[in-house]
Design an enzyme around this catalytic site. Structure first.
Site, PDB file in Angstrom:
ATOM      1  N   HIS A 167       0.654  -1.109  -0.147  1.00  0.00           N
ATOM      2  CA  HIS A 167       0.257   0.511  -0.087  1.00  0.00           C
ATOM      3  C   HIS A 167       1.283   1.167   0.022  1.00  0.00           C
ATOM      4  CE1 HIS A 167       0.323  -0.828   4.443  1.00  0.00           C
ATOM      5  NE2 HIS A 167       0.205   0.714   4.810  1.00  0.00           N
TER       6      HIS A 167
ATOM      7  N   GLU B  92       7.719   0.558   4.892  1.00  0.00           N
ATOM      8  CA  GLU B  92       6.896  -0.716   6.093  1.00  0.00           C
ATOM      9  C   GLU B  92       6.670  -1.817   5.351  1.00  0.00           C
ATOM     10  OE1 GLU B  92       2.684   0.600   6.048  1.00  0.00           O
ATOM     11  OE2 GLU B  92       2.325  -1.089   7.251  1.00  0.00           O
TER      12      GLU B  92
ATOM     13  N   GLU C 164      -8.706   4.513  10.162  1.00  0.00           N
ATOM     14  CA  GLU C 164      -8.075   4.010   8.622  1.00  0.00           C
ATOM     15  C   GLU C 164      -8.814   3.938   7.153  1.00  0.00           C
ATOM     16  OE1 GLU C 164      -4.452   1.149   9.636  1.00  0.00           O
ATOM     17  OE2 GLU C 164      -5.751   0.437   8.291  1.00  0.00           O
TER      18      GLU C 164
ATOM     19  N   HIS D 249       3.803   7.242   3.592  1.00  0.00           N
ATOM     20  CA  HIS D 249       4.758   6.107   3.281  1.00  0.00           C
ATOM     21  C   HIS D 249       4.684   4.855   2.627  1.00  0.00           C
ATOM     22  CE1 HIS D 249       1.310   4.740   5.724  1.00  0.00           C
ATOM     23  NE2 HIS D 249       1.661   3.568   5.884  1.00  0.00           N
TER      24      HIS D 249
ATOM     25  N   GLN E 181      -3.922   3.283   1.888  1.00  0.00           N
ATOM     26  CA  GLN E 181      -4.260   3.345   3.611  1.00  0.00           C
ATOM     27  C   GLN E 181      -4.627   5.351   3.483  1.00  0.00           C
ATOM     28  OE1 GLN E 181      -1.002   2.320   5.869  1.00  0.00           O
ATOM     29  NE2 GLN E 181      -2.306   1.371   6.963  1.00  0.00           N
TER      30      GLN E 181
HETATM   31  N1  CMX Z   1       8.555  10.180   5.805  1.00  0.00           N
HETATM   32  C1  CMX Z   1       9.952  10.754   5.642  1.00  0.00           C
HETATM   33  N2  CMX Z   1      10.521  11.125   6.971  1.00  0.00           N
HETATM   34  C2  CMX Z   1       9.467  11.793   7.258  1.00  0.00           C
HETATM   35  C3  CMX Z   1       8.446  11.164   8.436  1.00  0.00           C
HETATM   36  C4  CMX Z   1       7.847  10.750   6.901  1.00  0.00           C
HETATM   37  N3  CMX Z   1       6.984   9.999   7.203  1.00  0.00           N
HETATM   38  N4  CMX Z   1       8.266  10.940   9.387  1.00  0.00           N
HETATM   39  C5  CMX Z   1       8.672  11.870   9.335  1.00  0.00           C
HETATM   40  N5  CMX Z   1       9.812  11.748   8.868  1.00  0.00           N
HETATM   41  C6  CMX Z   1      11.810  12.859   9.587  1.00  0.00           C
HETATM   42  C7  CMX Z   1      11.166  14.348   9.472  1.00  0.00           C
HETATM   43  O1  CMX Z   1      11.216  15.209   8.993  1.00  0.00           O
HETATM   44  C8  CMX Z   1      12.451  14.794  10.313  1.00  0.00           C
HETATM   45  O2  CMX Z   1      13.538  14.929   9.699  1.00  0.00           O
HETATM   46  P1  CMX Z   1      14.098  16.257  10.156  1.00  0.00           P
HETATM   47  O3  CMX Z   1      14.642  16.272  10.906  1.00  0.00           O
HETATM   48  O4  CMX Z   1      14.845  16.429   9.337  1.00  0.00           O
HETATM   49  O5  CMX Z   1      13.261  16.771  10.493  1.00  0.00           O
HETATM   50  C9  CMX Z   1      12.989  12.916  11.154  1.00  0.00           C
HETATM   51  O6  CMX Z   1      11.970  12.082  10.958  1.00  0.00           O
HETATM   52  C10 CMX Z   1      12.339  12.915  12.530  1.00  0.00           C
HETATM   53  O7  CMX Z   1      10.863  13.366  12.168  1.00  0.00           O
HETATM   54  P2  CMX Z   1       9.995  13.590  13.300  1.00  0.00           P
HETATM   55  O8  CMX Z   1       8.783  14.332  13.190  1.00  0.00           O
HETATM   56  O9  CMX Z   1      11.177  13.943  14.653  1.00  0.00           O
HETATM   57  O10 CMX Z   1       8.765  12.527  13.947  1.00  0.00           O
HETATM   58  P3  CMX Z   1       9.931  11.345  15.313  1.00  0.00           P
HETATM   59  O11 CMX Z   1      11.444  11.030  14.746  1.00  0.00           O
HETATM   60  O12 CMX Z   1       8.937  10.960  16.211  1.00  0.00           O
HETATM   61  O13 CMX Z   1       9.476  10.134  14.060  1.00  0.00           O
HETATM   62  C11 CMX Z   1       9.249   8.052  12.828  1.00  0.00           C
HETATM   63  C12 CMX Z   1       9.713   9.816  12.667  1.00  0.00           C
HETATM   64  C13 CMX Z   1       9.339   7.748  11.426  1.00  0.00           C
HETATM   65  C14 CMX Z   1       9.763   6.819  13.907  1.00  0.00           C
HETATM   66  C15 CMX Z   1       8.038   7.824  13.614  1.00  0.00           C
HETATM   67  O14 CMX Z   1       7.045   8.842  12.316  1.00  0.00           O
HETATM   68  C16 CMX Z   1       7.057   6.432  12.860  1.00  0.00           C
HETATM   69  O15 CMX Z   1       7.306   5.474  14.364  1.00  0.00           O
HETATM   70  N6  CMX Z   1       6.935   5.629  12.014  1.00  0.00           N
HETATM   71  C17 CMX Z   1       5.731   4.149  12.077  1.00  0.00           C
HETATM   72  C18 CMX Z   1       4.896   4.663  12.538  1.00  0.00           C
HETATM   73  C19 CMX Z   1       3.879   4.882  11.872  1.00  0.00           C
HETATM   74  O16 CMX Z   1       4.312   6.397  10.485  1.00  0.00           O
HETATM   75  N7  CMX Z   1       2.775   5.040  11.811  1.00  0.00           N
HETATM   76  C20 CMX Z   1       1.565   5.161  10.931  1.00  0.00           C
HETATM   77  C21 CMX Z   1       0.872   4.656   9.911  1.00  0.00           C
HETATM   78  C22 CMX Z   1       0.145   2.812  10.117  1.00  0.00           C
HETATM   79  C23 CMX Z   1       0.080   2.371   9.461  1.00  0.00           C
HETATM   80  O17 CMX Z   1       0.224   2.133   8.333  1.00  0.00           O
HETATM   81  O18 CMX Z   1      -0.921   1.024   9.578  1.00  0.00           O
HETATM   82 CO    CO Z   2       0.725   1.540   6.151  1.00  0.00          CO
END
Ligand code: CMX
Ligand code: CO
Length: 149
Positions: free
Chosen positions: A7, A134, A43, A84, A60
Site C-alpha cells: 500500500h 513499511e 484508516e 509512507h 491506506q
Molecule cells: N517520511 C519521511 N520522513 C519523515 C517521516 C515520513 N513519514 N516522518 C518523519 N520524518 C522525518 C522528519 O521530517 C524528521 O526529519 P528532520 O530531522 O530532517 O526534520 C525526522 O524524520 C524525525 O521526525 P520527527 O517529526 O521528529 O518524528 P519522530 O522521529 O518522532 O518519528 C518516525 C518519525 C518515522 C520514527 C515515526 O513516524 C514512526 O515511528 N513511524 C512508524 C509508525 C507510523 O508511521 N504509523 C502510522 C502508519 C500506520 C500504518 O501504516 O498502519
Molecule cells: Co501503512
C-alpha cells in the site's frame, strides 16, 4: 522477499472527506476501515487490485486519532500527502532481520499489528533516502474467502 507494493499510506485531516474524494474522482470504494489505537490512526483501505501471493495493493488513507501520533506529527509539519510506502512479503520477520543486518534501522524489535490483522514493521526514513518504508505480511485468508482477508 519483497514481492509487491502492499500500500501507499496517505495522511489526511478528514478521513470521510478524503474517502469521498477517491470515490467521486476515481470510483474507488472502501474495502476495509478500522481504528488502530496503537498506531494512532483511523484508516480506510482502498483496494486497487488483487494478487496471487495472499495480498493486494491498497491506498491506506490515514487520519490521526491524536496529535502526538506519527501521522499527527507528520501532518502538522507537512500537511496532507504521501506519508509512507509499504512492501508486501510472506516473511516480515526474516526480511526485517535481513534489512537490519544491512545497517538500516528497523523501528520495532518484533512486528506489530497492522490493517486487517497483518503484521507490520517500519524502516527509518532517514536510512531510506527520506522514505518511511513499511514491511507487511498479510493475514492468512479467512476460510472460504481465498481472495480476501
Ligand atoms: N517520511 C519521511 N520522513 C519523515 C517521516 C515520513 N513519514 N516522518 C518523519 N520524518 C522525518 C522528519 O521530517 C524528521 O526529519 P528532520 O530531522 O530532517 O526534520 C525526522 O524524520 C524525525 O521526525 P520527527 O517529526 O521528529 O518524528 P519522530 O522521529 O518522532 O518519528 C518516525 C518519525 C518515522 C520514527 C515515526 O513516524 C514512526 O515511528 N513511524 C512508524 C509508525 C507510523 O508511521 N504509523 C502510522 C502508519 C500506520 C500504518 O501504516 O498502519
Ligand atoms: Co501503512
Amino acid at each position: 522477499m519483497l514481492t509487491r507494493i502492499d500500500h501507499i499510506g496517505i495522511a489526511c485531516h478528514d478521513l470521510d472527506r478524503t474517502v469521498e474524494f477517491y470515490r467521486a474522482t476515481y470510483g474507488f470504494e472502501v474495502f476495509h476501515s478500522e481504528v488502530n489505537e496503537e498506531q494512532g490512526v483511523r484508516e480506510a483501505m482502498i483496494r486497487i487490485n488483487g494478487t496471487s501471493d495472499g495480498g493486494a495493493s491498497y491506498l491506506q488513507l490515514l487520519e490521526p486519532t491524536r496529535p502526538d501520533s506519527a501521522v499527527g506529527k507528520w501532518l502538522a509539519k507537512n500537511g496532507e500527502g504521501v506519508h509512507h510506502i509499504a512492501f508486501g512479503t510472506e516473511d516480515v520477520d526474516g526480511d526485517a532481520d535481513d534489512i537490519r543486518g544491512k545497517g538500516v534501522r528497523v523501528l520495532y524489535d518484533e512486528p506489530r499489528t497492522g490493517s486487517m490483522g497483518s503484521r507490520i514493521t517500519f524502516l527509518h526514513p532517514k536510512d531510506c533516502h527520506g522514505v518511511l518504508t513499511e514491511l507487511v505480511t498479510a493475514a492468512p485468508p479467512a476460510p472460504g474467502t481465498p481472495d480476501e482477508h
